[in-house]
Design a protein around this motif. Structure first.
Motif, PDB file in Angstrom:
ATOM      1  N   GLY A  93       0.816  -1.211   0.000  1.00 48.21           N
ATOM      2  CA  GLY A  93       0.000   0.000   0.000  1.00 48.21           C
ATOM      3  C   GLY A  93       0.845   1.253   0.000  1.00 48.21           C
ATOM      4  O   GLY A  93       2.077   1.208  -0.052  1.00 48.21           O
ATOM      5  N   ASP A  94       0.153   2.386   0.039  1.00 47.98           N
ATOM      6  CA  ASP A  94       0.838   3.673   0.115  1.00 47.98           C
ATOM      7  C   ASP A  94       1.331   3.924   1.534  1.00 47.98           C
ATOM      8  O   ASP A  94       0.618   3.680   2.504  1.00 47.98           O
ATOM      9  N   ILE A  95       2.531   4.438   1.648  1.00 48.64           N
ATOM     10  CA  ILE A  95       3.098   4.814   2.935  1.00 48.64           C
ATOM     11  C   ILE A  95       2.837   6.306   3.136  1.00 48.64           C
ATOM     12  O   ILE A  95       3.221   7.109   2.286  1.00 48.64           O
ATOM     13  N   PRO A  96       2.191   6.686   4.227  1.00 49.26           N
ATOM     14  CA  PRO A  96       1.931   8.122   4.443  1.00 49.26           C
ATOM     15  C   PRO A  96       3.231   8.907   4.599  1.00 49.26           C
ATOM     16  O   PRO A  96       4.161   8.472   5.275  1.00 49.26           O
ATOM     17  N   ASP A  97       3.278  10.075   3.977  1.00 53.25           N
ATOM     18  CA  ASP A  97       4.474  10.907   4.025  1.00 53.25           C
ATOM     19  C   ASP A  97       4.728  11.456   5.421  1.00 53.25           C
ATOM     20  O   ASP A  97       5.868  11.706   5.785  1.00 53.25           O
ATOM     21  N   TRP A  98       3.677  11.631   6.227  1.00 57.91           N
ATOM     22  CA  TRP A  98       3.838  12.213   7.550  1.00 57.91           C
ATOM     23  C   TRP A  98       4.601  11.300   8.505  1.00 57.91           C
ATOM     24  O   TRP A  98       4.987  11.731   9.583  1.00 57.91           O
ATOM     25  N   LEU A  99       4.845  10.043   8.125  1.00 60.08           N
ATOM     26  CA  LEU A  99       5.645   9.162   8.989  1.00 60.08           C
ATOM     27  C   LEU A  99       7.068   9.685   9.168  1.00 60.08           C
ATOM     28  O   LEU A  99       7.743   9.341  10.133  1.00 60.08           O
ATOM     29  N   SER A 100       7.502  10.529   8.243  1.00 61.41           N
ATOM     30  CA  SER A 100       8.842  11.097   8.361  1.00 61.41           C
ATOM     31  C   SER A 100       8.974  11.976   9.604  1.00 61.41           C
ATOM     32  O   SER A 100      10.079  12.219  10.075  1.00 61.41           O
ATOM     33  N   LEU A 101       7.857  12.429  10.164  1.00 62.49           N
ATOM     34  CA  LEU A 101       7.884  13.245  11.388  1.00 62.49           C
ATOM     35  C   LEU A 101       8.462  12.499  12.586  1.00 62.49           C
ATOM     36  O   LEU A 101       8.936  13.119  13.528  1.00 62.49           O
ATOM     37  N   SER A 102       8.423  11.171  12.557  1.00 59.72           N
ATOM     38  CA  SER A 102       8.946  10.407  13.688  1.00 59.72           C
ATOM     39  C   SER A 102      10.446  10.640  13.885  1.00 59.72           C
ATOM     40  O   SER A 102      10.975  10.391  14.964  1.00 59.72           O
ATOM     41  N   GLY A 103      11.118  11.160  12.869  1.00 57.15           N
ATOM     42  CA  GLY A 103      12.542  11.459  12.988  1.00 57.15           C
ATOM     43  C   GLY A 103      12.843  12.519  14.030  1.00 57.15           C
ATOM     44  O   GLY A 103      13.962  12.615  14.522  1.00 57.15           O
ATOM     45  N   VAL A 104      11.838  13.327  14.394  1.00 55.71           N
ATOM     46  CA  VAL A 104      12.059  14.362  15.407  1.00 55.71           C
ATOM     47  C   VAL A 104      12.322  13.739  16.773  1.00 55.71           C
ATOM     48  O   VAL A 104      13.080  14.288  17.578  1.00 55.71           O
ATOM     49  N   LEU A 105      11.737  12.571  17.060  1.00 59.02           N
ATOM     50  CA  LEU A 105      11.897  11.941  18.376  1.00 59.02           C
ATOM     51  C   LEU A 105      12.996  10.887  18.442  1.00 59.02           C
ATOM     52  O   LEU A 105      13.472  10.562  19.522  1.00 59.02           O
ATOM     53  N   LEU A 106      13.383  10.336  17.296  1.00 61.07           N
ATOM     54  CA  LEU A 106      14.352   9.232  17.301  1.00 61.07           C
ATOM     55  C   LEU A 106      15.681   9.545  17.994  1.00 61.07           C
ATOM     56  O   LEU A 106      16.142   8.757  18.823  1.00 61.07           O
ATOM     57  N   PRO A 107      16.342  10.662  17.693  1.00 66.18           N
ATOM     58  CA  PRO A 107      17.625  10.917  18.353  1.00 66.18           C
ATOM     59  C   PRO A 107      17.510  11.076  19.873  1.00 66.18           C
ATOM     60  O   PRO A 107      18.393  10.645  20.615  1.00 66.18           O
ATOM     61  N   SER A 108      16.408  11.674  20.337  1.00 66.57           N
ATOM     62  CA  SER A 108      16.230  11.827  21.783  1.00 66.57           C
ATOM     63  C   SER A 108      16.092  10.469  22.452  1.00 66.57           C
ATOM     64  O   SER A 108      16.633  10.246  23.540  1.00 66.57           O
ATOM     65  N   LEU A 109      15.372   9.563  21.816  1.00 68.05           N
ATOM     66  CA  LEU A 109      15.247   8.221  22.376  1.00 68.05           C
ATOM     67  C   LEU A 109      16.584   7.487  22.334  1.00 68.05           C
ATOM     68  O   LEU A 109      16.934   6.767  23.261  1.00 68.05           O
ATOM     69  N   LEU A 110      17.339   7.694  21.279  1.00 66.94           N
ATOM     70  CA  LEU A 110      18.656   7.061  21.187  1.00 66.94           C
ATOM     71  C   LEU A 110      19.601   7.602  22.246  1.00 66.94           C
ATOM     72  O   LEU A 110      20.372   6.855  22.846  1.00 66.94           O
ATOM     73  N   ALA A 111      19.509   8.901  22.520  1.00 65.31           N
ATOM     74  CA  ALA A 111      20.379   9.505  23.536  1.00 65.31           C
ATOM     75  C   ALA A 111      19.998   9.070  24.942  1.00 65.31           C
ATOM     76  O   ALA A 111      20.798   9.202  25.864  1.00 65.31           O
ATOM     77  N   SER A 112      18.792   8.530  25.118  1.00 68.59           N
ATOM     78  CA  SER A 112      18.365   8.116  26.448  1.00 68.59           C
ATOM     79  C   SER A 112      18.744   6.679  26.779  1.00 68.59           C
ATOM     80  O   SER A 112      18.340   6.162  27.814  1.00 68.59           O
ATOM     81  N   VAL A 113      19.513   6.034  25.938  1.00 69.65           N
ATOM     82  CA  VAL A 113      20.000   4.683  26.227  1.00 69.65           C
ATOM     83  C   VAL A 113      20.858   4.755  27.483  1.00 69.65           C
ATOM     84  O   VAL A 113      21.728   5.621  27.598  1.00 69.65           O
ATOM     85  N   PRO A 114      20.624   3.871  28.443  1.00 70.30           N
ATOM     86  CA  PRO A 114      21.404   3.938  29.677  1.00 70.30           C
ATOM     87  C   PRO A 114      22.855   3.482  29.482  1.00 70.30           C
ATOM     88  O   PRO A 114      23.170   2.785  28.531  1.00 70.30           O
ATOM     89  N   GLY A 115      23.693   3.910  30.408  1.00 73.82           N
ATOM     90  CA  GLY A 115      25.086   3.480  30.427  1.00 73.82           C
ATOM     91  C   GLY A 115      25.991   4.342  29.573  1.00 73.82           C
ATOM     92  O   GLY A 115      25.637   5.432  29.147  1.00 73.82           O
ATOM     93  N   PRO A 116      27.196   3.829  29.305  1.00 67.28           N
ATOM     94  CA  PRO A 116      28.180   4.610  28.559  1.00 67.28           C
ATOM     95  C   PRO A 116      27.754   4.904  27.120  1.00 67.28           C
ATOM     96  O   PRO A 116      28.084   5.950  26.569  1.00 67.28           O
ATOM     97  N   VAL A 117      26.986   4.005  26.500  1.00 68.04           N
ATOM     98  CA  VAL A 117      26.525   4.253  25.137  1.00 68.04           C
ATOM     99  C   VAL A 117      25.601   5.462  25.117  1.00 68.04           C
ATOM    100  O   VAL A 117      25.737   6.357  24.285  1.00 68.04           O
ATOM    101  N   GLY A 118      24.672   5.514  26.054  1.00 66.55           N
ATOM    102  CA  GLY A 118      23.759   6.653  26.143  1.00 66.55           C
ATOM    103  C   GLY A 118      24.484   7.941  26.470  1.00 66.55           C
ATOM    104  O   GLY A 118      24.163   9.006  25.926  1.00 66.55           O
ATOM    105  N   ALA A 119      25.478   7.864  27.361  1.00 67.64           N
ATOM    106  CA  ALA A 119      26.244   9.065  27.709  1.00 67.64           C
ATOM    107  C   ALA A 119      27.013   9.590  26.496  1.00 67.64           C
ATOM    108  O   ALA A 119      27.068  10.808  26.261  1.00 67.64           O
ATOM    109  N   THR A 120      27.573   8.693  25.712  1.00 63.89           N
ATOM    110  CA  THR A 120      28.285   9.091  24.502  1.00 63.89           C
ATOM    111  C   THR A 120      27.333   9.708  23.493  1.00 63.89           C
ATOM    112  O   THR A 120      27.629  10.743  22.888  1.00 63.89           O
ATOM    113  N   MET A 121      26.160   9.084  23.322  1.00 65.26           N
ATOM    114  CA  MET A 121      25.170   9.618  22.390  1.00 65.26           C
ATOM    115  C   MET A 121      24.676  10.987  22.846  1.00 65.26           C
ATOM    116  O   MET A 121      24.526  11.894  22.038  1.00 65.26           O
ATOM    117  N   THR A 122      24.451  11.148  24.145  1.00 65.58           N
ATOM    118  CA  THR A 122      23.977  12.427  24.669  1.00 65.58           C
ATOM    119  C   THR A 122      25.004  13.521  24.445  1.00 65.58           C
ATOM    120  O   THR A 122      24.671  14.624  24.000  1.00 65.58           O
TER     121      THR A 122
END
Length: 145
Positions: free
Chosen positions: A94-123
């Motif tokens: 089917g057609d993929i809605p174009d507005w799904l690209s908006l999820s990119g606004v939250l992805l880096p914040s969630l990635l930076a919230s990974v616990p431990g040294p990986v999250g600290a490095t990402m933050t």
């Protein structure tokens, strides 16, 4: 300065999505959607170094007390949505809605919230990107903090 960069990137992303229905060429529509998705991801990178990143980090911490898997399942769905907006549509039935690209606004914040040294490095990386992008756009547009 990162706030100006975030606003500019989000506005440009929305402008790209708004121009998609007006584009006559399928190739141009595809390019506009992908550029908008990348702009939203860049805006998410900037916001991960600010209060949005802190807020999402707090939510992930609270959800970790309830069940750590909840936040990561949410991140996985957002990543899949963002990726679905990037890949060619003929991969799906089917057609993929174009507005799904908006999820990119939250992805880096969630990635930076990974616990431990990986999250600290990402933050710390997200803070550096937010500062660099903010200063660069501020210099480009003559905005002083």
């Amino acid at each position: 300065m990162p706030t100006v960069a975030w606003v500019l990137l989000v506005v440009l992303g929305f402008l790209g999505l708004k121009l998609v229905p007006r584009a006559r060429s399928r190739t141009l529509r595809a390019v506009l959607v992908r550029v908008a998705a990348l702009l939203f991801l860049a805006a998410g990178t900037v916001s991960a170094g600010g209060f949005v990143g802190q807020l999402i980090g707090s939510l992930v911490h609270v959800s970790g007390a309830v069940g750590a898997g909840v936040a990561w399942v949410g991140w996985l769905f957002l990543a899949a949505f963002w990726l679905a907006g990037i890949v060619p549509e003929h991969w799906f039935a089917g057609d993929i809605p174009d507005w799904l690209s908006l999820s990119g606004v939250l992805l880096p914040s969630l990635l930076a919230s990974v616990p431990g040294p990986v999250g600290a490095t990402m933050t710390s990386g997200m803070h550096a990107v937010a500062t660099t992008v903010g200063a660069g756009l501020g210099a480009a547009f003559g905005i002083h903090a």
